[in-house]
Design a protein around this motif. Structure first.
Motif, PDB file in Angstrom:
ATOM      1  N   ARG A   1      -4.033   5.883   2.644  1.00 32.26           N
ATOM      2  CA  ARG A   1      -4.081   4.282   4.281  1.00 32.26           C
ATOM      3  C   ARG A   1      -3.874   3.440   4.310  1.00 32.26           C
ATOM      4  O   ARG A   1      -3.710   2.724   5.287  1.00 32.26           O
ATOM      5  CB  ARG A   1      -4.633   5.702   5.190  1.00 32.26           C
ATOM      6  N   HIS A   2      -4.721   2.951   2.982  1.00 32.79           N
ATOM      7  CA  HIS A   2      -4.781   1.447   2.734  1.00 32.79           C
ATOM      8  C   HIS A   2      -3.367   0.779   1.861  1.00 32.79           C
ATOM      9  O   HIS A   2      -3.386  -0.142   1.105  1.00 32.79           O
ATOM     10  CB  HIS A   2      -6.085   1.053   2.763  1.00 32.79           C
ATOM     11  N   GLY A   3      -3.057   1.975   1.482  1.00 38.08           N
ATOM     12  CA  GLY A   3      -1.296   1.746   0.510  1.00 38.08           C
ATOM     13  C   GLY A   3      -2.034   1.363  -0.366  1.00 38.08           C
ATOM     14  O   GLY A   3      -1.057   1.046  -1.485  1.00 38.08           O
ATOM     15  N   GLY A   4      -3.070   2.285  -0.868  1.00 44.57           N
ATOM     16  CA  GLY A   4      -3.716   2.765  -2.484  1.00 44.57           C
ATOM     17  C   GLY A   4      -2.554   3.622  -3.204  1.00 44.57           C
ATOM     18  O   GLY A   4      -1.821   4.956  -2.257  1.00 44.57           O
ATOM     19  N   SER A   5      -3.385   4.657  -3.819  1.00 43.85           N
ATOM     20  CA  SER A   5      -2.675   5.066  -5.025  1.00 43.85           C
ATOM     21  C   SER A   5      -3.141   6.538  -4.723  1.00 43.85           C
ATOM     22  O   SER A   5      -3.411   7.460  -5.056  1.00 43.85           O
ATOM     23  CB  SER A   5      -2.106   5.052  -6.173  1.00 43.85           C
ATOM     24  N   GLY A   6      -4.106   6.337  -3.318  1.00 47.98           N
ATOM     25  CA  GLY A   6      -5.527   7.480  -3.658  1.00 47.98           C
ATOM     26  C   GLY A   6      -6.422   8.125  -4.471  1.00 47.98           C
ATOM     27  O   GLY A   6      -6.239   7.365  -5.802  1.00 47.98           O
ATOM     28  N   ASP A   7      -6.696   8.621  -4.734  1.00 48.21           N
ATOM     29  CA  ASP A   7      -7.845   9.473  -5.499  1.00 48.21           C
ATOM     30  C   ASP A   7      -6.540  10.149  -6.936  1.00 48.21           C
ATOM     31  O   ASP A   7      -5.481  10.514  -6.967  1.00 48.21           O
ATOM     32  CB  ASP A   7      -7.984  11.033  -5.163  1.00 48.21           C
ATOM     33  N   PRO A   8      -7.380   9.362  -8.358  1.00 49.71           N
ATOM     34  CA  PRO A   8      -6.276   9.640  -9.218  1.00 49.71           C
ATOM     35  C   PRO A   8      -6.516  10.857 -10.081  1.00 49.71           C
ATOM     36  O   PRO A   8      -5.497  11.403 -10.887  1.00 49.71           O
ATOM     37  CB  PRO A   8      -7.130   7.981 -10.705  1.00 49.71           C
ATOM     38  N   SER A   9      -7.343  12.156  -9.488  1.00 47.30           N
ATOM     39  CA  SER A   9      -7.657  13.021 -10.171  1.00 47.30           C
ATOM     40  C   SER A   9      -6.324  13.575 -10.855  1.00 47.30           C
ATOM     41  O   SER A   9      -6.055  14.542 -11.626  1.00 47.30           O
ATOM     42  CB  SER A   9      -8.898  13.866  -9.645  1.00 47.30           C
TER      43      SER A   9
END
Ligand code: NAD
Length: 323
Positions: free
Chosen positions: A115-123
């Motif tokens: 939601r902040h434009g990131g890729s989120g959890d990399p797992s």
């Protein structure tokens, strides 16, 4: 914090929050892990270098609430001092939420929430990369990439291990799972795995052993007891020492180099940092390329009669040599 290489681009590496026996151990860990990140990024062909952050905790477990926020702010201020030569991300002991907290102090943070434009959890990306690597390596050990009917022991049912179990069972593999944390048993069983102890999982008669806990699991003592044909998993620094790669080869066990296999997380993050908006489909396609990279490494190892470790290091080192 350790910056190992910026030859190919800014150094990237997770922030590990962990309790070490002493400060020396923490320094040793951050140095080893930062080098592994350089090799990982270079082997994956990314325009990034390798770095790592470690927050060495006093005994007593992970900090919570205000104390955690303070610890993360301190870490973020140190990241800011490096002015972009090091970009942090989540790792063992830290989360996407923690990255959002660090981002209040410095912009040099990746793996932020979607939601902040990131890729989120990399797992999930890491698990997908491990799956692609297992399939590519199975072509060598079993003449087919198919997972249906293959047995896989997953050691460590954390963020990556649990997602890997899901992917494996969906592909028709029989999965044995183990973790030192008994609370991981119910989720593992829900995903279709059979539960056992870490000691039994390590030496189980299976097609594939997938180490997904901490490093140093492959030693001069453990390798003679392995009964698998292939080792490929997410854990960093699986070999206790380099000569263990020769021991594995001498036993006819194919070891897929960890820094090639577990690059899915940073390949995914590269999509976030590329200056374009993050696209999950494009990222997944890039992550699946890990299978292709591993095929190249294994071809080279076979052609030159060296271990996969030597071949993977040679690929990475050639790319890390300054132009
Ligand atoms: P995690 O902390 O979510 O899970 C690790 C699990 O391993 C935990 O459930 C823990 O209880 C278990 N464990 C610890 N010691 C164990 C032991 N001796 N035997 C059995 N289980 C044990 O961590 P994660 O994010 O799933 O990462 C797992 C490994 O993969 C780590 O080595 C990490 O550095 C590496 N890795 C992770 C990513 C990622 O995207 N998360 C990317 C690259 C590499």
């Amino acid at each position: 914090m350790a910056v190992h290489s910026t030859v190919r681009g800014p150094s990237l590496g997770g922030c590990r929050m962990w309790t070490y026996a002493n400060a020396h151990e923490a320094v040793r860990d951050v140095l080893r892990l930062s080098e592994a990140m350089s090799l990982k990024a270079a082997a994956a062909g990314l325009a990034m270098g390798g770095g790592k952050g470690v927050i060495a905790l006093p005994p007593g477990g992970l900090p919570r609430g205000v104390r955690r926020a303070d610890v993360l702010a301190d870490f973020g201020e140190t990241v800011a001092v490096l002015a972009g030569r090091y970009i942090t991300a989540e790792d063992v002991g830290t989360s996407t939420r923690d990255m959002d907290r660090i981002a209040t102090v410095t912009p040099y943070v990746s793996g932020r929430a979607r939601r902040h434009g990131g890729s989120g959890d990399p797992s999930p990306a890491t698990a997908l990369g491990v799956l692609a690597a297992i399939e590519a390596a199975l072509e060598r050990t079993h003449r087919s990439p198919a997972l249906a009917g293959r047995s896989v022991a997953v050691l460590g049912v954390g963020s990556v291990g649990s997602r890997l179990i899901r992917l494996l069972t969906r592909a028709g593999a029989r999965v044995l799972a183990a973790d030192i944390d008994p609370s991981r048993r119910a989720p593992a069983e829900r995903l279709g795995a059979r539960w056992t102890t870490p000691g039994r999982a390590l030496t189980a008669r299976v097609d594939v052993l997938a180490p997904c806990a901490l490093g140093g699991i492959l030693t001069a003592e453990s390798v003679p007891r392995l009964r698998c044909r292939l080792v490929a998993g997410a854990a960093n620094n699986q070999l206790a020492a380099d000569p263990v790669a020769e021991l594995l080869a001498a036993r006819g066990i194919l070891w897929a180099p960890d820094f090639v296999v577990n690059a899915g997380g940073i390949v995914n993050i590269q999509e976030e940092l590329g200056g374009r908006s993050y696209d999950a489909r494009r990222a997944r396609a890039q992550v699946r390329q890990i299978g292709e990279t591993l095929r190249g490494v294994l071809d080279d190892a076979e052609a030159r009669g060296v271990t996969p470790l030597t071949a993977a290091r040679a690929l990475a080192r050639a790319r890390l040599a300054p132009a």
